[in-house]
Structure formats: structure tokens, C-alpha cells
Design an enzyme around this catalytic site. Structure first.
Site, mmCIF file in Angstrom:
data_model
loop_
_atom_site.group_PDB
_atom_site.id
_atom_site.type_symbol
_atom_site.label_atom_id
_atom_site.label_comp_id
_atom_site.label_asym_id
_atom_site.label_seq_id
_atom_site.Cartn_x
_atom_site.Cartn_y
_atom_site.Cartn_z
ATOM 1 N N GLU A 199 37.395 36.892 48.280
ATOM 2 C CA GLU A 199 35.803 37.112 48.054
ATOM 3 C C GLU A 199 35.060 35.632 48.187
ATOM 4 O OE1 GLU A 199 33.937 39.621 44.627
ATOM 5 O OE2 GLU A 199 33.142 37.708 44.314
ATOM 6 N N ARG B 113 29.653 43.929 48.003
ATOM 7 C CA ARG B 113 29.853 42.320 48.244
ATOM 8 C C ARG B 113 29.335 42.087 49.628
ATOM 9 N NH1 ARG B 113 30.086 43.367 43.683
ATOM 10 N NH2 ARG B 113 31.677 42.464 42.156
ATOM 11 N N SER C 60 36.338 36.924 40.390
ATOM 12 C CA SER C 60 37.226 37.775 41.171
ATOM 13 C C SER C 60 37.541 37.080 42.600
ATOM 14 C CB SER C 60 36.656 39.137 41.687
ATOM 15 O OG SER C 60 36.402 39.831 40.617
HETATM 16 P P1 FAD Z 1 27.545 29.496 45.689
HETATM 17 O O1 FAD Z 1 28.968 29.624 45.291
HETATM 18 O O2 FAD Z 1 26.685 28.231 45.699
HETATM 19 O O3 FAD Z 1 27.436 29.953 47.157
HETATM 20 C C1 FAD Z 1 27.762 31.339 47.486
HETATM 21 C C2 FAD Z 1 27.365 31.658 49.032
HETATM 22 O O4 FAD Z 1 25.972 31.582 48.798
HETATM 23 C C3 FAD Z 1 27.530 30.399 50.136
HETATM 24 O O5 FAD Z 1 27.769 30.821 51.299
HETATM 25 C C4 FAD Z 1 26.211 29.610 50.017
HETATM 26 O O6 FAD Z 1 25.977 29.063 51.404
HETATM 27 C C5 FAD Z 1 25.231 30.880 49.829
HETATM 28 N N1 FAD Z 1 24.137 30.337 49.122
HETATM 29 C C6 FAD Z 1 23.784 30.066 47.706
HETATM 30 N N2 FAD Z 1 22.580 29.998 47.762
HETATM 31 C C7 FAD Z 1 21.985 30.134 48.656
HETATM 32 C C8 FAD Z 1 20.662 30.149 49.159
HETATM 33 N N3 FAD Z 1 19.419 29.868 48.272
HETATM 34 N N4 FAD Z 1 20.097 30.413 50.496
HETATM 35 C C9 FAD Z 1 21.165 30.898 51.382
HETATM 36 N N5 FAD Z 1 22.492 30.924 51.109
HETATM 37 C C10 FAD Z 1 22.936 30.565 49.747
HETATM 38 N N6 FAD Z 1 30.159 37.831 41.402
HETATM 39 C C11 FAD Z 1 29.766 39.347 41.607
HETATM 40 O O7 FAD Z 1 29.115 39.833 42.331
HETATM 41 N N7 FAD Z 1 29.867 40.014 40.383
HETATM 42 C C12 FAD Z 1 30.449 39.439 39.418
HETATM 43 O O8 FAD Z 1 30.739 39.986 38.165
HETATM 44 C C13 FAD Z 1 30.849 38.214 39.006
HETATM 45 N N8 FAD Z 1 31.388 37.443 38.030
HETATM 46 C C14 FAD Z 1 31.665 36.311 38.329
HETATM 47 C C15 FAD Z 1 32.505 35.622 37.285
HETATM 48 C C16 FAD Z 1 32.739 34.340 37.215
HETATM 49 C C17 FAD Z 1 33.460 33.627 35.981
HETATM 50 C C18 FAD Z 1 32.557 33.479 38.362
HETATM 51 C C19 FAD Z 1 33.044 31.979 38.223
HETATM 52 C C20 FAD Z 1 32.127 34.078 39.311
HETATM 53 C C21 FAD Z 1 31.568 35.413 39.550
HETATM 54 N N9 FAD Z 1 30.976 36.010 40.569
HETATM 55 C C22 FAD Z 1 30.380 37.317 40.387
HETATM 56 C C23 FAD Z 1 30.813 35.313 41.876
HETATM 57 C C24 FAD Z 1 29.543 34.483 41.855
HETATM 58 O O9 FAD Z 1 29.031 34.241 40.552
HETATM 59 C C25 FAD Z 1 28.534 35.042 42.565
HETATM 60 O O10 FAD Z 1 28.993 35.200 43.822
HETATM 61 C C26 FAD Z 1 27.174 34.374 42.614
HETATM 62 O O11 FAD Z 1 26.112 34.881 43.433
HETATM 63 C C27 FAD Z 1 27.280 33.036 43.416
HETATM 64 O O12 FAD Z 1 26.045 32.153 43.295
HETATM 65 P P2 FAD Z 1 26.075 30.453 43.331
HETATM 66 O O13 FAD Z 1 24.802 30.058 43.330
HETATM 67 O O14 FAD Z 1 27.181 29.914 42.652
HETATM 68 O O15 FAD Z 1 26.539 30.507 44.828
HETATM 69 N N1 EPU Z 2 43.277 45.727 36.098
HETATM 70 C C1 EPU Z 2 44.630 45.517 35.908
HETATM 71 N N2 EPU Z 2 45.071 44.326 35.680
HETATM 72 C C2 EPU Z 2 44.328 43.521 35.767
HETATM 73 C C3 EPU Z 2 42.925 43.447 36.123
HETATM 74 C C4 EPU Z 2 42.556 44.698 36.256
HETATM 75 O O1 EPU Z 2 45.611 46.678 36.037
HETATM 76 O O2 EPU Z 2 44.858 42.353 35.310
HETATM 77 C C5 EPU Z 2 42.831 47.247 36.393
HETATM 78 C C6 EPU Z 2 41.886 47.619 35.076
HETATM 79 O O3 EPU Z 2 42.675 48.133 34.029
HETATM 80 C C7 EPU Z 2 41.034 48.536 35.528
HETATM 81 C C8 EPU Z 2 40.616 48.137 37.206
HETATM 82 O O4 EPU Z 2 41.624 47.030 37.363
HETATM 83 O O5 EPU Z 2 41.674 49.940 35.732
HETATM 84 C C9 EPU Z 2 39.447 47.551 37.246
HETATM 85 O O6 EPU Z 2 39.307 46.054 36.355
HETATM 86 P P1 EPU Z 2 38.016 45.621 35.960
HETATM 87 O O7 EPU Z 2 37.253 46.863 35.272
HETATM 88 O O8 EPU Z 2 38.211 44.499 35.151
HETATM 89 O O9 EPU Z 2 37.167 45.225 37.037
HETATM 90 P P2 EPU Z 2 37.406 44.706 38.622
HETATM 91 O O10 EPU Z 2 37.669 45.640 39.524
HETATM 92 O O11 EPU Z 2 38.651 43.783 38.407
HETATM 93 C C10 EPU Z 2 35.240 44.005 39.590
HETATM 94 C C11 EPU Z 2 34.379 43.039 39.994
HETATM 95 C C12 EPU Z 2 33.945 42.130 39.040
HETATM 96 C C13 EPU Z 2 32.910 42.689 38.165
HETATM 97 C C14 EPU Z 2 33.677 43.975 37.238
HETATM 98 C C15 EPU Z 2 32.844 44.868 36.597
HETATM 99 C C16 EPU Z 2 35.206 42.870 42.405
HETATM 100 C C17 EPU Z 2 36.156 42.179 43.243
HETATM 101 N N3 EPU Z 2 35.196 42.530 41.164
HETATM 102 O O12 EPU Z 2 36.245 43.513 39.017
HETATM 103 O O13 EPU Z 2 33.155 41.290 39.807
HETATM 104 O O14 EPU Z 2 32.469 41.975 37.219
HETATM 105 O O15 EPU Z 2 34.374 44.650 38.511
HETATM 106 O O16 EPU Z 2 31.985 45.462 37.209
HETATM 107 O O17 EPU Z 2 34.654 44.036 42.664
HETATM 108 C C18 EPU Z 2 33.379 39.174 40.986
HETATM 109 O O18 EPU Z 2 32.974 39.546 42.106
HETATM 110 O O19 EPU Z 2 33.652 37.627 40.726
HETATM 111 C C19 EPU Z 2 33.433 39.869 39.761
HETATM 112 C C20 EPU Z 2 33.934 39.186 38.712
#
Ligand code: FAD
Ligand code: EPU
Length: 337
Positions: free
Chosen positions: A333, A160, A237
Site C-alpha cells: 500500500e 485505496r 497497513s
Molecule cells: P504521505 O505519506 O506524505 O504521502 C503519501 C502519498 O501522497 C505520496 O505519493 C505523496 O506524494 C502524496 N501526497 C501527499 N500530500 C500530497 C498533496 N498535498 N498533493 C499531492 N500529493 C500528495 N490509510 C487509510 O486509508 N486508512 C487507515 O485506516 C490508515 N491507517 C493508518 C494507520 C497508521 C498507524 C499509519 C501510520 C498509516 C495509516 N494509513 C491509513 C495510511 C496513511 O495514513 C494515509 O495514506 C494518509 O492519507 C497519508 O497521508 P500523508 O500526509 O502522511 O501522506
Molecule cells: N486479521 C487476522 N489477523 C491479523 C489481522 C487481521 O486474522 O493479524 C483478520 C481480522 O480478524 C479480521 C480481518 O482480518 O477478520 C480484517 O482485520 P481488520 O478489521 O483489523 O482490518 P484490516 O483489513 O486489517 C483494513 C484497512 C485499514 C483500516 C481497517 C479498518 C486495508 C489495507 N486496511 O485493515 O486501513 O483501518 O480495515 O477499516 O484496507 C491502512 O490502510 O493503512 C489501514 C490501517
């Protein structure tokens, strides 16, 4: 290029918090970034707004990145090289690569946001980080007034994290990423490192999964666990999974035997923030209009009408609860604007 004033940003972010931009413009072409009007004054680069907390009004120029385009840039014996504009929707882009027979990004299906934001926090999910498939980032450097190209190694990727965050460019708006080049090796292997993915495929009776099978399994897992921002506003997250020394993890595991622990390559141990938050009593709990999601305690949700201050209050209450119970510090995050 049209510069707008006093633009409502709520619908541009997935947490749906109130806030207006003093100045705003959409960037649909990389050449627009060289416009002298954009060179001075504070700015913020906005993508899909899915990793953003609006604290209120934004007294800056917001550049909303909407540069389109995706293409097979080149191909050699080992890999396909695919380039996409910063404004492309990430999930649509991933599905497009799969349809064209260029696997490698399937584990990152259904992550919201844009291609241009993917390198900022090195998006990751289900056993893959985007840095493993990224070749070159092209960005406009407002300070040098020039386009720059950064190789994967230049980007200093970590969990991250990236050079963009380490240098604070994600807050200062110095670098606007305009396109990203991905390298997808032809020697594709299914990535089933994450136990949930292997389990989901087994439940679907898929023994030799294709990249599309993996994408479908991950989409299903995510839809079960994570709230759809269009229905329940959230930013994914809300905290990083904390990484602690092995000795510290051992001590915690003695008093909490079910503590999930993920050993890292550097000898440290990643803990599950969702588990810590649930154990601290915050799963499904709310303070005013902001709570932690009942199906995934790591996801902070806006239950309606929340402000940036409400988000901070709940965030601090959750951090305090986890600190009191485990002496572990949770770091947010999303980016606070
Ligand atoms: P924004 O929210 O618009 O911006 C985020 C940052 O990036 C800001 O600092 C912004 O200035 C910068 N930025 C954006 N575009 C540019 C650009 N073109 N040039 C320079 N800087 C830029 N993240 C994960 O890593 N793994 C996940 O599994 C994951 N699951 C998610 C699930 C949900 C339901 C949600 C809502 C979010 C999740 N995220 C996850 C977080 C998010 O999707 C990511 O961080 C994504 O990359 C953000 O993209 P964005 O275009 O919305 O960026
Ligand atoms: N867990 C709990 N309770 C909860 C949620 C999770 O006990 O309410 C436990 C699960 O049982 C498991 C562990 O926590 O043992 C990990 O949970 P999960 O697999 O759901 O993943 P996470 O660590 O909560 C991370 C990333 C996600 C990504 C998933 C899948 C971070 C901060 N988050 O979540 O990224 O999608 O793994 O790889 O690293 C994001 O960054 O926005 C994001 C959604």
C-alpha cells in the site's frame, strides 16, 4: 520561500527510515507553487510521510505541504461544505468538524497524515471512504502551470485508489493538492457498517450513538490494534486487502474454512491480508530489524535501525509466504520513494 539542501527526511516519515532530500522546501501558501524555481526537475510532494517507504537518499526537490486553513465554505438546505488546506493534520481536522457540529467524517478518525494526501489513496476505515464525503480537490498542475479543480467524479476513486495514482502523479509530483472541499450531508445517520464499531458501542452501552460517540469508539479500537508511529515506527497497513474472483474465494474457503470474505459490489470478494499473513506464520515474526506487528499482522514495523532495503526484504519474504500458502499476491500500500 527558502530552498534547503541535503535535508534529513527520517523525522518527516512515520516508518523512520534513513534518507536525505537533495533539495527541500516547505509550502505554506498555494501561491508559492507558481515559483519558477519549482517548475523544472524531478520533485516529490510530501505530506505527513505516513504512507511512505524511503529507499535511501532522494535526488529530487521535496515539497513539504504545510498549507493551513479550515473553514465552513458554504451551507445549503442539504449539506455543509467544509474546506481545508492540504497541510492540515487529518485527525485534527476531523475532530474540529465534529466539535463544530458537522458530522460525517467520524469513521475516519485517527488516520495519520494530512488533508491533502487523503484523496491520493482515497483513505478508508471502519465502513467509510473519504470519496463518499469529498466534493472538490484543488491542485496546482506543474505541467500546465495552473490551478485545477477536480470534482469527485473526475477523481476516479476506488478502493485505496484514485486518478492521482492511476496517472502516476503521486510518483512524478505533477499535481500538488492545495485544498480539499468536503460535502457533509445534514441528514446524518450513524455508519455502523463495520462490525467492530457496533460491538465497541455495545460494550460501551451506547444505543443511540452521536458522531462523537462513534469517533471515540473508533479511536479506542485503533489504539488497541495499531501501533502508535511515535513509539513503534510503521506506515499502517502494509498491503492492500486482495480482491479476487468469487470462484477463487470459494476454492480457498474449501481448504481454509475460517477465511474472512467480504463480497464486493462488483461480485468479487475482498480477502483480509492480515489473516493471510497471520496464517502464513508472519504475525509477530521479523527478518532483521523489520517485522509484522504482533497485534495486527498487516502492519509492518521498524523495530529500530531499519533501512529501506530491510523493509523490502521483509516485504518480499511475507509476499512469498502468502503466495506459497494461498497462491495470492499481496500488493504494497505505501509509496516507495
Ligand atoms: P504521505 O505519506 O506524505 O504521502 C503519501 C502519498 O501522497 C505520496 O505519493 C505523496 O506524494 C502524496 N501526497 C501527499 N500530500 C500530497 C498533496 N498535498 N498533493 C499531492 N500529493 C500528495 N490509510 C487509510 O486509508 N486508512 C487507515 O485506516 C490508515 N491507517 C493508518 C494507520 C497508521 C498507524 C499509519 C501510520 C498509516 C495509516 N494509513 C491509513 C495510511 C496513511 O495514513 C494515509 O495514506 C494518509 O492519507 C497519508 O497521508 P500523508 O500526509 O502522511 O501522506
Ligand atoms: N486479521 C487476522 N489477523 C491479523 C489481522 C487481521 O486474522 O493479524 C483478520 C481480522 O480478524 C479480521 C480481518 O482480518 O477478520 C480484517 O482485520 P481488520 O478489521 O483489523 O482490518 P484490516 O483489513 O486489517 C483494513 C484497512 C485499514 C483500516 C481497517 C479498518 C486495508 C489495507 N486496511 O485493515 O486501513 O483501518 O480495515 O477499516 O484496507 C491502512 O490502510 O493503512 C489501514 C490501517
Amino acid at each position: 520561500m527558502i530552498l534547503q539542501c541535503n535535508v534529513d527526511l527520517r523525522a518527516c516519515t512515520t516508518l523512520a527510515l534513513p534518507g536525505r532530500a537533495a533539495h527541500y522546501t516547505k509550502i505554506t501558501n498555494a501561491a508559492q507553487l507558481a515559483d519558477a524555481d519549482l517548475a523544472e526537475g524531478p520533485r516529490f510532494i510530501l505530506g505527513g510521510g505516513s504512507n511512505l517507504v524511503l529507499s535511501g537518499n532522494v535526488d529530487r526537490l521535496v515539497l513539504h505541504m504545510a498549507i493551513p486553513g479550515k473553514r465552513l465554505a458554504k451551507e445549503d438546505a442539504e449539506a455543509f461544505y467544509i474546506e481545508a488546506g492540504a497541510g492540515e493534520n487529518w485527525h485534527d481536522f476531523v475532530q474540529w468538524t465534529l466539535i463544530h457540529g458537522w458530522p460525517g467524517l467520524e469513521n475516519l478518525s485517527l488516520i495519520p497524515g494530512t488533508v491533502g494526501a487523503a484523496p491520493i489513496q482515497n483513505i478508508g476505515a471502519y465502513g467509510l471512504e473519504v470519496s463518499e464525503r469529498l466534493h472538490t480537490v484543488t491542485a496546482w498542475d506543474f505541467e500546465r502551470q495552473a490551478f485545477v479543480k477536480l470534482s469527485r467524479d473526475n477523481c476516479r476513486f476506488a478502493y485505496r485508489d484514485s486518478l492521482f495514482k492511476q496517472e502516476g502523479w503521486h510518483l512524478s509530483g505533477r499535481m500538488a493538492i492545495t485544498s480539499v472541499l468536503f460535502r457533509l450531508p445534514k441528514a446524518w445517520q450513524p455508519n455502523l457498517r463495520y462490525a467492530d464499531v457496533a460491538q465497541e458501542l455495545a460494550a460501551r452501552k451506547v444505543t443511540e450513538p452521536s458522531a462523537q460517540d462513534i469517533a471515540a469508539a473508533i479511536i479506542a479500537i485503533r489504539q488497541r490494534k495499531l501501533p502508535d508511529p511515535a513509539v513503534i515506527p510503521n506506515a499502517g497497513s502494509f498491503f492492500h486487502n486482495p480482491v479476487v474472483d468469487a470462484a477463487r474465494a470459494d476454492i480457498l474457503a474449501k481448504t481454509h474454512p475460517t477465511l474472512p470474505r467480504y463480497p464486493q459490489a462488483d461480485g468479487r470478494v475482498k480477502l483480509a491480508a492480515g489473516w493471510l499473513i497471520e496464517q502464513a506464520g508472519w504475525k509477530g515474526k521479523a527478518l532483521g530489524p523489520v517485522g509484522m506487528y504482533e497485534k495486527q499482522a498487516l502492519v509492518l514495523i521498524n523495530r529500530g535501525g531499519a533501512t529501506g532495503l530491510d523493509v523490502r526484504n521483509t516485504m518480499q519474504a511475507v509476499q512469498a509466504a502468502v503466495r506459497d500458502k494461498f497462491a495470492v499476491e499481496l500488493t504494497p500500500e505505501p509509496i516507495f520513494l
